[in-house]
Design a protein around this motif. Structure first.
Motif, PDB file in Angstrom:
ATOM      1  N   LYS A   3       0.831  -1.203   0.000  1.00  0.00           N
ATOM      2  CA  LYS A   3       0.000   0.000   0.000  1.00  0.00           C
ATOM      3  C   LYS A   3       0.865   1.252   0.000  1.00  0.00           C
ATOM      4  O   LYS A   3       1.895   1.297   0.659  1.00  0.00           O
ATOM      5  CB  LYS A   3      -0.905   0.020   1.227  1.00  0.00           C
ATOM      6  N   LYS A 159     -12.185   9.140   3.760  1.00  0.00           N
ATOM      7  CA  LYS A 159     -13.022   7.993   4.115  1.00  0.00           C
ATOM      8  C   LYS A 159     -12.253   6.698   3.870  1.00  0.00           C
ATOM      9  O   LYS A 159     -11.325   6.661   3.053  1.00  0.00           O
ATOM     10  CB  LYS A 159     -14.313   8.011   3.297  1.00  0.00           C
ATOM     11  N   VAL A 160     -12.642   5.649   4.563  1.00  0.00           N
ATOM     12  CA  VAL A 160     -12.084   4.318   4.362  1.00  0.00           C
ATOM     13  C   VAL A 160     -13.228   3.402   3.945  1.00  0.00           C
ATOM     14  O   VAL A 160     -14.170   3.196   4.719  1.00  0.00           O
ATOM     15  CB  VAL A 160     -11.408   3.799   5.646  1.00  0.00           C
ATOM     16  N   ASN A 161     -13.180   2.923   2.715  1.00  0.00           N
ATOM     17  CA  ASN A 161     -14.266   2.100   2.173  1.00  0.00           C
ATOM     18  C   ASN A 161     -15.614   2.804   2.319  1.00  0.00           C
ATOM     19  O   ASN A 161     -16.623   2.191   2.679  1.00  0.00           O
ATOM     20  CB  ASN A 161     -14.301   0.731   2.855  1.00  0.00           C
ATOM     21  N   GLY A 162     -15.612   4.098   2.066  1.00  0.00           N
ATOM     22  CA  GLY A 162     -16.827   4.885   2.126  1.00  0.00           C
ATOM     23  C   GLY A 162     -17.211   5.354   3.511  1.00  0.00           C
ATOM     24  O   GLY A 162     -18.192   6.099   3.664  1.00  0.00           O
ATOM     25  N   LYS A 163     -16.458   4.967   4.531  1.00  0.00           N
ATOM     26  CA  LYS A 163     -16.765   5.319   5.917  1.00  0.00           C
ATOM     27  C   LYS A 163     -15.946   6.537   6.336  1.00  0.00           C
ATOM     28  O   LYS A 163     -14.713   6.509   6.242  1.00  0.00           O
ATOM     29  CB  LYS A 163     -16.459   4.131   6.844  1.00  0.00           C
ATOM     30  N   PRO A 194     -21.889   3.718   4.713  1.00  0.00           N
ATOM     31  CA  PRO A 194     -21.918   2.304   5.098  1.00  0.00           C
ATOM     32  C   PRO A 194     -21.668   2.085   6.583  1.00  0.00           C
ATOM     33  O   PRO A 194     -22.172   1.130   7.169  1.00  0.00           O
ATOM     34  CB  PRO A 194     -20.815   1.670   4.239  1.00  0.00           C
ATOM     35  N   ASP A 195     -20.884   2.969   7.193  1.00  0.00           N
ATOM     36  CA  ASP A 195     -20.594   2.889   8.634  1.00  0.00           C
ATOM     37  C   ASP A 195     -19.723   4.081   8.991  1.00  0.00           C
ATOM     38  O   ASP A 195     -19.429   4.937   8.158  1.00  0.00           O
ATOM     39  CB  ASP A 195     -19.883   1.577   8.981  1.00  0.00           C
ATOM     40  N   TYR A 197     -15.948   5.171  10.668  1.00  0.00           N
ATOM     41  CA  TYR A 197     -14.606   4.650  10.936  1.00  0.00           C
ATOM     42  C   TYR A 197     -14.035   5.507  12.052  1.00  0.00           C
ATOM     43  O   TYR A 197     -13.484   6.585  11.823  1.00  0.00           O
ATOM     44  CB  TYR A 197     -13.750   4.713   9.664  1.00  0.00           C
ATOM     45  N   ASP A 214     -12.687   1.349  15.869  1.00  0.00           N
ATOM     46  CA  ASP A 214     -12.184   0.623  14.707  1.00  0.00           C
ATOM     47  C   ASP A 214     -10.662   0.663  14.623  1.00  0.00           C
ATOM     48  O   ASP A 214     -10.050  -0.240  14.055  1.00  0.00           O
ATOM     49  CB  ASP A 214     -12.765   1.227  13.423  1.00  0.00           C
ATOM     50  N   SER A 321      -6.422  -1.570   7.676  1.00  0.00           N
ATOM     51  CA  SER A 321      -7.550  -1.213   6.808  1.00  0.00           C
ATOM     52  C   SER A 321      -7.161  -0.169   5.773  1.00  0.00           C
ATOM     53  O   SER A 321      -7.725  -0.112   4.684  1.00  0.00           O
ATOM     54  CB  SER A 321      -8.713  -0.686   7.651  1.00  0.00           C
ATOM     55  N   ASP A 322      -6.206   0.692   6.126  1.00  0.00           N
ATOM     56  CA  ASP A 322      -5.698   1.700   5.199  1.00  0.00           C
ATOM     57  C   ASP A 322      -4.234   1.924   5.532  1.00  0.00           C
ATOM     58  O   ASP A 322      -3.646   1.167   6.313  1.00  0.00           O
ATOM     59  CB  ASP A 322      -6.525   2.987   5.281  1.00  0.00           C
TER      60      ASP A 322
END
Length: 366
Positions: A3, A159-163, A194-195, A197, A214, A321-322
């Motif tokens: 990454k 955002k992380v995966n849209g969060k 979605p949620d 983070y 998280d 996650s990121d």
């Protein structure tokens, strides 16, 4: 490492006058007031920290904020993490970010961290003298998240995966942090995300990771996680006579930690993929705490780069996650803690950051 690392620089918005600071500290007070007055306390003590390229800016000005963002982008900084100040609906120091929200030209990605402490007279060692007090309640949780959601909906918000990413500085101060986060998650999801983070600033390797979060990020420096100190070269308490107070001389207690020894100590700690790594280029809060400063002495861009390279090469990025890397800070001038160019080092810390994150480049340490 699979990454690309995303450096997030923590951003202090206290570089413009506000009515509260005018009342408490004097007309026109900003962070520059303290930082420019600091004086060296011992031989080779780097004080005062004075700005170079950007000068003594005022964050109410679009030109100042655009110059900061241009500088950050040119050295590979992914985004800013703005300190957010909320006291049961009352905001302070909100103007720079509010102006950014209205200005599409300020396009650097950003996130927010709620600095959820009481505001006290900490600069004069009067931490019990509360200026603005935090009060927690479910009602305030609802009001707070409703205020934040428009920021989260901004396309520049990280955002992380849209969060949307959001952090609290002191989770231990909440009466029921699990309940607060439960309310926040529900409202964020109802707003179409979605949620949530949600993370917190971890101050010590021994701090418990609460399962309602998280993630966490390493807040550097960790004042409680310092090298053992049998040698004065690593940890030294310096006593210096100063002005008379109540008829007696008051000797400040200066905690002087060698930067390289501190960095080496941090590099011996194990990484946790749920705790994003953190680093500080330098630290010296003499300007704020004249009687009890904590100093990471003899920081250099090269020592910082060695610590940063260790993080880049050894953190388990593939398990996280990121790929955030939190740098404390972009502009904490009164804590002697900044990536922004100063008169001593110029852009050397920014160049070191870019070289590690992006690999050998056209930049070179000065």
């Amino acid at each position: 490492m699979s990454k690309a690392i995303k450096p997030i620089a923590i951003y202090l918005p206290q570089f413009h006058p506000i009515a509260e600071n005018d009342q408490w500290w004097g007309k026109g007070f900003t962070e520059w007031t303290n930082s420019s007055k600091a004086q060296p306390l011992f031989k080779d003590h780097y004080q005062p920290h004075l700005p170079a390229d950007l000068g003594f800016y005022d964050l109410r000005l679009e030109e100042a904020r655009l110059a900061q963002e241009a500088l950050a982008k040119s050295y590979g900084i992914h985004g800013f993490c703005y300190y957010h100040y909320w006291f049961t609906g009352k905001q302070v120091l909100e103007e720079p970010l509010q102006r950014k929200m209205k200005n599409p030209k300020e396009d650097l990605p950003f996130m927010m961290c709620w600095a959820n402490e009481n505001w006290t007279k900490t600069w004069i060692e009067a931490e019990r003298d509360v200026l603005l007090r935090q009060e927690y309640s479910s009602e305030d949780d609802e009001k707070h998240i409703a205020f934040l959601i428009p920021y989260f909906k901004d396309t520049r918000y990280i955002k992380v995966n849209g969060k949307p990413v959001f952090m609290v500085y002191r989770p231990n101060l909440f009466p029921d942090i699990h309940k607060t986060i439960q309310i926040w998650r529900k409202r964020v999801q109802e707003a179409g995300f979605p949620d949530f983070y949600i993370g917190f600033a971890r101050k010590s390797v021994n701090e418990v990771f609460m399962d309602c979060f998280d993630f966490a990020f390493e807040f550097q420096p960790s004042f409680s996680d310092t090298p053992a100190a049998p040698k004065a070269t690593i940890w030294e308490r310096v006593k210096i006579k100063t002005k008379k107070i109540s008829g007696k001389y008051a000797p400040p207690k200066v905690i002087k930690n060698d930067y390289e020894a501190y960095a080496n100590h941090q590099m011996n700690n194990k990484f946790n993929p749920k705790v994003y790594p953190g680093i500080t280029p330098m630290w010296d809060n003499t300007a704020r705490k004249k009687n009890y400063p904590f100093i990471l002495h003899q920081s250099t861009p090269e020592k910082y780069k060695q610590w940063l390279r260790h993080i880049a090469d050894n953190f388990p990025w593939e398990k996280a996650s990121d790929s955030f890397l939190f740098i404390n800070a972009w502009n904490e001038w009164a804590e002697g803690n900044h990536l922004e160019p100063c008169q001593k080092w110029g852009t050397a810390y920014l160049e070191a950051t870019q070289e590690v994150i992006e690999g050998p480049s056209k930049t070179s340490l000065k």
